[in-house]
Design a protein around this motif. Sequence first.
Motif, PDB file in Angstrom:
ATOM      1  N   ALA A  53       0.827  -1.211   0.000  1.00 21.99           N
ATOM      2  CA  ALA A  53       0.000   0.000   0.000  1.00 21.99           C
ATOM      3  C   ALA A  53       0.857   1.255   0.000  1.00 21.99           C
ATOM      4  N   VAL A  54       1.946   1.245   0.763  1.00 18.99           N
ATOM      5  CA  VAL A  54       2.841   2.402   0.805  1.00 18.99           C
ATOM      6  C   VAL A  54       3.528   2.598  -0.542  1.00 18.99           C
ATOM      7  N   ALA A  55       3.949   1.502  -1.187  1.00 17.16           N
ATOM      8  CA  ALA A  55       4.599   1.619  -2.490  1.00 17.16           C
ATOM      9  C   ALA A  55       3.655   2.230  -3.522  1.00 17.16           C
ATOM     10  N   ALA A  56       2.394   1.800  -3.514  1.00 12.43           N
ATOM     11  CA  ALA A  56       1.418   2.377  -4.437  1.00 12.43           C
ATOM     12  C   ALA A  56       1.181   3.849  -4.125  1.00 12.43           C
ATOM     13  N   THR A  57       1.179   4.195  -2.838  1.00 16.41           N
ATOM     14  CA  THR A  57       0.993   5.587  -2.443  1.00 16.41           C
ATOM     15  C   THR A  57       2.174   6.447  -2.876  1.00 16.41           C
ATOM     16  N   ASP A  58       3.382   5.894  -2.792  1.00 13.33           N
ATOM     17  CA  ASP A  58       4.564   6.636  -3.229  1.00 13.33           C
ATOM     18  C   ASP A  58       4.498   6.954  -4.722  1.00 13.33           C
ATOM     19  N   THR A  59       4.029   6.010  -5.516  1.00 15.84           N
ATOM     20  CA  THR A  59       3.862   6.267  -6.950  1.00 15.84           C
ATOM     21  C   THR A  59       2.854   7.390  -7.177  1.00 15.84           C
ATOM     22  N   LEU A  60       1.789   7.374  -6.400  1.00 13.42           N
ATOM     23  CA  LEU A  60       0.783   8.419  -6.510  1.00 13.42           C
ATOM     24  C   LEU A  60       1.346   9.778  -6.095  1.00 13.42           C
ATOM     25  N   LEU A  61       2.112   9.803  -5.016  1.00 15.05           N
ATOM     26  CA  LEU A  61       2.722  11.054  -4.573  1.00 15.05           C
ATOM     27  C   LEU A  61       3.680  11.603  -5.631  1.00 15.05           C
ATOM     28  N   ALA A  62       4.432  10.728  -6.279  1.00 20.18           N
ATOM     29  CA  ALA A  62       5.338  11.177  -7.334  1.00 20.18           C
ATOM     30  C   ALA A  62       4.561  11.812  -8.480  1.00 20.18           C
ATOM     31  N   GLY A  63       3.392  11.261  -8.798  1.00 19.61           N
ATOM     32  CA  GLY A  63       2.558  11.860  -9.838  1.00 19.61           C
ATOM     33  C   GLY A  63       2.083  13.247  -9.462  1.00 19.61           C
ATOM     34  N   TYR A  64       1.664  13.411  -8.206  1.00 20.13           N
ATOM     35  CA  TYR A  64       1.257  14.743  -7.745  1.00 20.13           C
ATOM     36  C   TYR A  64       2.430  15.716  -7.783  1.00 20.13           C
ATOM     37  N   ASP A  65       3.586  15.268  -7.319  1.00 20.90           N
ATOM     38  CA  ASP A  65       4.740  16.157  -7.269  1.00 20.90           C
ATOM     39  C   ASP A  65       5.166  16.618  -8.659  1.00 20.90           C
ATOM     40  N   THR A  97      11.858   5.788   1.107  1.00 20.83           N
ATOM     41  CA  THR A  97      11.902   7.169   0.654  1.00 20.83           C
ATOM     42  C   THR A  97      10.911   7.371  -0.478  1.00 20.83           C
ATOM     43  N   THR A  98      10.132   8.442  -0.394  1.00 16.46           N
ATOM     44  CA  THR A  98       9.187   8.737  -1.457  1.00 16.46           C
ATOM     45  C   THR A  98       9.948   9.048  -2.732  1.00 16.46           C
ATOM     46  N   PRO A  99       9.661   8.312  -3.839  1.00 18.62           N
ATOM     47  CA  PRO A  99      10.408   8.544  -5.065  1.00 18.62           C
ATOM     48  C   PRO A  99      10.079   9.896  -5.667  1.00 18.62           C
ATOM     49  N   ALA A 100      11.094  10.553  -6.162  1.00 17.74           N
ATOM     50  CA  ALA A 100      10.884  11.833  -6.829  1.00 17.74           C
ATOM     51  C   ALA A 100      10.666  11.604  -8.321  1.00 17.74           C
ATOM     52  N   ALA A 101       9.885  12.466  -8.921  1.00 17.77           N
ATOM     53  CA  ALA A 101       9.631  12.351 -10.351  1.00 17.77           C
ATOM     54  C   ALA A 101      10.913  12.640 -11.123  1.00 17.77           C
ATOM     55  N   SER A 102      11.147  11.872 -12.172  1.00 18.30           N
ATOM     56  CA  SER A 102      12.345  12.071 -12.984  1.00 18.30           C
ATOM     57  C   SER A 102      12.228  13.375 -13.748  1.00 18.30           C
ATOM     58  N   PRO A 103      13.276  14.216 -13.738  1.00 19.72           N
ATOM     59  CA  PRO A 103      13.189  15.494 -14.445  1.00 19.72           C
ATOM     60  C   PRO A 103      13.045  15.325 -15.953  1.00 19.72           C
ATOM     61  N   SER A 104      13.435  14.144 -16.485  1.00 18.08           N
ATOM     62  CA  SER A 104      13.317  13.931 -17.920  1.00 18.08           C
ATOM     63  C   SER A 104      11.934  13.445 -18.325  1.00 18.08           C
ATOM     64  N   THR A 105      11.101  13.090 -17.333  1.00 20.17           N
ATOM     65  CA  THR A 105       9.758  12.603 -17.621  1.00 20.17           C
ATOM     66  C   THR A 105       8.778  13.768 -17.603  1.00 20.17           C
ATOM     67  N   PRO A 106       7.979  13.947 -18.659  1.00 16.84           N
ATOM     68  CA  PRO A 106       7.020  15.049 -18.658  1.00 16.84           C
ATOM     69  C   PRO A 106       5.960  14.826 -17.580  1.00 16.84           C
ATOM     70  N   PRO A 107       5.465  15.894 -16.967  1.00 17.49           N
ATOM     71  CA  PRO A 107       4.460  15.736 -15.916  1.00 17.49           C
ATOM     72  C   PRO A 107       3.188  15.118 -16.481  1.00 17.49           C
ATOM     73  N   PRO A 108       2.478  14.325 -15.684  1.00 11.42           N
ATOM     74  CA  PRO A 108       1.234  13.719 -16.164  1.00 11.42           C
ATOM     75  C   PRO A 108       0.150  14.772 -16.339  1.00 11.42           C
ATOM     76  N   THR A 109      -0.864  14.419 -17.065  1.00 10.25           N
ATOM     77  CA  THR A 109      -2.028  15.283 -17.214  1.00 10.25           C
ATOM     78  C   THR A 109      -2.973  15.042 -16.036  1.00 10.25           C
ATOM     79  N   LEU A 110      -3.955  15.936 -15.868  1.00 10.22           N
ATOM     80  CA  LEU A 110      -4.954  15.729 -14.833  1.00 10.22           C
ATOM     81  C   LEU A 110      -5.707  14.422 -15.063  1.00 10.22           C
ATOM     82  N   ALA A 111      -5.996  14.112 -16.324  1.00  4.31           N
ATOM     83  CA  ALA A 111      -6.713  12.872 -16.634  1.00  4.31           C
ATOM     84  C   ALA A 111      -5.876  11.654 -16.241  1.00  4.31           C
TER      85      ALA A 111
END
Length: 312
Positions: A53-65, A97-111
């Motif tokens: 559950a924490v791993a899935a949450t970390d992926t979600l947090l990275a998307g928000y960030d 550690t909460t994974p940070a979004a890769s700077p080379s990856t474009p941010p996701p859309t709201l959808a």
Amino acid sequence: MQPPSRRTLLTLGLLLTAGATLTACTDGHADDPTAPAGDHRRPDPDEPVRLRAVAATDTLLAGYDALLPQAPQLQPLRAEVAQHRAALQPTTTTPPTTPAASPSTPPPTLAALAALERQTAQSRLADLGAASPQLARLLASVSAAGVLHAVTLGDPAPGATPTPTPTPGEPATAFQDALGAEHAAIYGYGVVGARLTDDQQRTDARTTLAAHQSRRDAWQRLLTSTGATPTAAAPGYQLPFPVTDAPTATRLAAHLETRLTTVYADLVAAAPAPHRPLAADALRDSALRAHHWGATPTPFPGFPTTPTPSTT
């Protein structure tokens, strides 16, 4: 059990908050032989579920960030996801550690973020059967919050979860409170519909009333199939406050659904594992309806207070 007197009036608030009585879980495992000397902590059987559950949450947090620089209005939702992570985090391991979004990856859309919220919410329910009763209750609550996030981000509301096939002889106690709560909600929505003046709100109230009648019928069938006698509706129910106009009617609708989230969160913990998805589905639906009728959003639907991280 004595049948209710025809003159008996039951209080909606008391009925809706009277969820199944839960018992504390104790851990019968021996102390971890690999633990340092003097460390008497016991292994947590929920740890694998919590780590997933924490791993899935970390992926979600990275998307928000990744999306926050372009959409700072998402910060409140991101803060709730962080609260979910804190409540799900096991205490017997080093916090990842909460994974940070890769700077080379474009941010996701709201959808895309909305879809990720819904996928994550669904993944919580996949572990209901493997979790302890209390963790299952938390997972169902966090899943309902995730669906609310997805709807806020533009994702459509979900469909219903099919009723599982009951097993003869299952304990009926956990389901009778849910049935009684639905009886009370049906009565309450009769009052709500009579006081609303807006056509769309009246339509919404009728639709919701039909949904609660369907849920009531499902509980009655389940109880009957297990050999239990479903609790009958009382002749009347006392309202928690006077309902005299449209504003107080919508307030009552929000009150009903909020109280039902507590009933169904408790039911997730009390019901046998095969029926947890149905209780979680009911919790999610009531959380969505409470939001629709103007209830203040909460990061943990069905919990009266914010859950604290697990302790062993």
